[in-house]
Scaffold this motif. Sequence first.
Motif, PDB file in Angstrom:
ATOM      1  N   GLY A  90       0.727  -1.037  -0.093  1.00 46.30           N
ATOM      2  CA  GLY A  90      -0.083   0.110   0.048  1.00 46.30           C
ATOM      3  C   GLY A  90       0.724   1.349   0.122  1.00 46.30           C
TER       4      GLY A  90
ATOM      5  N   LYS B 276       4.265   1.617  -4.628  1.00 47.99           N
ATOM      6  CA  LYS B 276       5.077   0.971  -5.457  1.00 47.99           C
ATOM      7  C   LYS B 276       4.710   0.778  -6.762  1.00 47.99           C
ATOM      8  CE  LYS B 276       5.999  -2.358  -3.002  1.00 47.99           C
ATOM      9  NZ  LYS B 276       5.049  -1.996  -1.703  1.00 47.99           N
ATOM     10  N   THR B 277       3.357   0.114  -6.927  1.00 47.72           N
ATOM     11  CA  THR B 277       2.704  -0.358  -7.988  1.00 47.72           C
ATOM     12  C   THR B 277       2.455   1.074  -8.947  1.00 47.72           C
ATOM     13  OG1 THR B 277       2.244  -2.544  -7.203  1.00 47.72           O
ATOM     14  CG2 THR B 277       1.020  -1.691  -9.046  1.00 47.72           C
ATOM     15  N   THR B 278       1.747   1.794  -7.857  1.00 51.59           N
ATOM     16  CA  THR B 278       1.343   3.137  -8.343  1.00 51.59           C
ATOM     17  C   THR B 278       2.529   3.827  -9.403  1.00 51.59           C
ATOM     18  OG1 THR B 278      -0.432   3.342  -7.118  1.00 51.59           O
ATOM     19  CG2 THR B 278       0.013   5.238  -8.182  1.00 51.59           C
TER      20      THR B 278
HETATM   21  N1  ADP Z   1      -7.539   1.293  -8.511  1.00 54.07           N
HETATM   22  C1  ADP Z   1      -7.217   2.015  -7.393  1.00 54.07           C
HETATM   23  N2  ADP Z   1      -8.354   2.552  -6.568  1.00 54.07           N
HETATM   24  C2  ADP Z   1      -8.160   3.004  -5.628  1.00 54.07           C
HETATM   25  N3  ADP Z   1      -7.243   3.054  -4.830  1.00 54.07           N
HETATM   26  C3  ADP Z   1      -6.027   2.396  -5.137  1.00 54.07           C
HETATM   27  C4  ADP Z   1      -6.039   1.718  -6.374  1.00 54.07           C
HETATM   28  N4  ADP Z   1      -4.805   1.096  -6.711  1.00 54.07           N
HETATM   29  C5  ADP Z   1      -4.357   1.428  -5.709  1.00 54.07           C
HETATM   30  N5  ADP Z   1      -4.793   2.214  -4.619  1.00 54.07           N
HETATM   31  C6  ADP Z   1      -4.298   2.521  -3.337  1.00 54.07           C
HETATM   32  O1  ADP Z   1      -3.270   3.462  -3.470  1.00 54.07           O
HETATM   33  C7  ADP Z   1      -2.339   3.096  -2.444  1.00 54.07           C
HETATM   34  C8  ADP Z   1      -0.909   2.640  -3.264  1.00 54.07           C
HETATM   35  O2  ADP Z   1      -1.098   1.149  -3.815  1.00 54.07           O
HETATM   36  P1  ADP Z   1      -0.199   0.676  -4.548  1.00 54.07           P
HETATM   37  O3  ADP Z   1       0.583   1.500  -5.389  1.00 54.07           O
HETATM   38  O4  ADP Z   1      -0.764  -0.630  -5.108  1.00 54.07           O
HETATM   39  O5  ADP Z   1       0.985   0.159  -3.345  1.00 54.07           O
HETATM   40  P2  ADP Z   1       1.949  -1.081  -3.281  1.00 54.07           P
HETATM   41  O6  ADP Z   1       2.245  -1.423  -4.647  1.00 54.07           O
HETATM   42  O7  ADP Z   1       3.145  -0.347  -2.713  1.00 54.07           O
HETATM   43  O8  ADP Z   1       1.468  -2.227  -2.441  1.00 54.07           O
HETATM   44  C9  ADP Z   1      -2.940   1.977  -1.606  1.00 54.07           C
HETATM   45  O9  ADP Z   1      -3.656   2.865  -0.603  1.00 54.07           O
HETATM   46  C10 ADP Z   1      -4.023   1.490  -2.296  1.00 54.07           C
HETATM   47  O10 ADP Z   1      -5.362   0.945  -1.683  1.00 54.07           O
END
Ligand code: ADP
Length: 307
Positions: free
Chosen positions: A37, A40-42
């Motif tokens: 959360g 990273k993926t974002t």
């Molecule tokens: N499509 C989405 N809609 C709403 N919230 C999202 C979405 N994708 C990610 N999030 C939120 O954005 C934050 C960062 O997510 P993410 O980039 O997946 O983190 P990581 O890859 O580090 O686990 C988290 O709080 C996640 O719940």
Amino acid sequence: MITVSNLKKEYGTVQALKGISFSIAEGEFYGLLGPNGAGKTTTISIMSTILEPTAGEVNIAGYDLRTNPIECKKTIGVVPQEIALYNDMSAQDNLLFWGSLYGVSKGELIKRIDEILHLFGLHERKNDKVKTYSGGMKRRINIASALLHQPKVLFMDEPTVGIDPQSRNLIFEVVEKLHQSGMTIVYTTHYMEEAERFCNRIGVIDSGQIIAQGTLDELRKSSSIKETIAIAFANLTDELFQKISLAWPEVKRFDQTIHFFTSNSKNDLAKIILNSNELGLDIVNIEIMKVNLETIFLSLTGKQLRD
Ligand SMILES: Nc1ncnc2c1ncn2[C@@H]1O[C@H](COP(=O)(O)OP(=O)(O)O)[C@@H](O)[C@H]1O
Ligand SMILES: [Mg+2]
């Protein structure tokens, strides 16, 4: 090679990225380390043109991602967190499909696929349908598909989560080879061991922000926690642990062992031993450990990297 400036991303009311900036030199192995959360993926998805940022800029190999996405895409290979493969197709056909998307010519592609299947130890299984593969084998094909167009830069998003040790080791070997051959790599993980093992530089990310950045040595120097004193007891109870936590707020319990995080182990060790004796705790082992990324993260956020 890569510059990310003040990247922001909002999903509705969720502020997933709150202004992320970093730059990565050519040939560098850059780790983005943070808990689930963190964002990273974002970050990786924006850098891969899969997702639009709310604000901020990304420059890859001299090209602005917004105005020149096609040039950026040619430069990068992307290994997404979620494996995307056609289960009813063979590994070879999957790679032919992905390679054709990048506009690699058929003759060149067949040669390249052959090399890459050897590199990933999957040549003998190339005609088997992907649905007969283990998770680790699918992951290897997933990485292979990102390499077909010989990108200068590779983005990998938690590539070793949920796979067998044999596949993990093979992936480590391949990644190290790619790095040695000069490839620039951006690697996200929540495993501090992986970041410590591979990365030239590490960006520590939490709640949409880079909270520290540098080489492992630089991060160690900047940490307020310098050492961990690990003490194993013979008679630790919940009640005694409660009492010890009152005197030492920065502790973590692992069964009969307590980790005390300290900036001055010389001073604190004697005090902890005295304190333990007063509480009637029997010490069976004491170990003093150098600060690692887990403790650095704890010192920065007050949280464990793996909660
Ligand atoms: N499509 C989405 N809609 C709403 N919230 C999202 C979405 N994708 C990610 N999030 C939120 O954005 C934050 C960062 O997510 P993410 O980039 O997946 O983190 P990581 O890859 O580090 O686990 C988290 O709080 C996640 O719940
Ligand atoms: Mg993720």
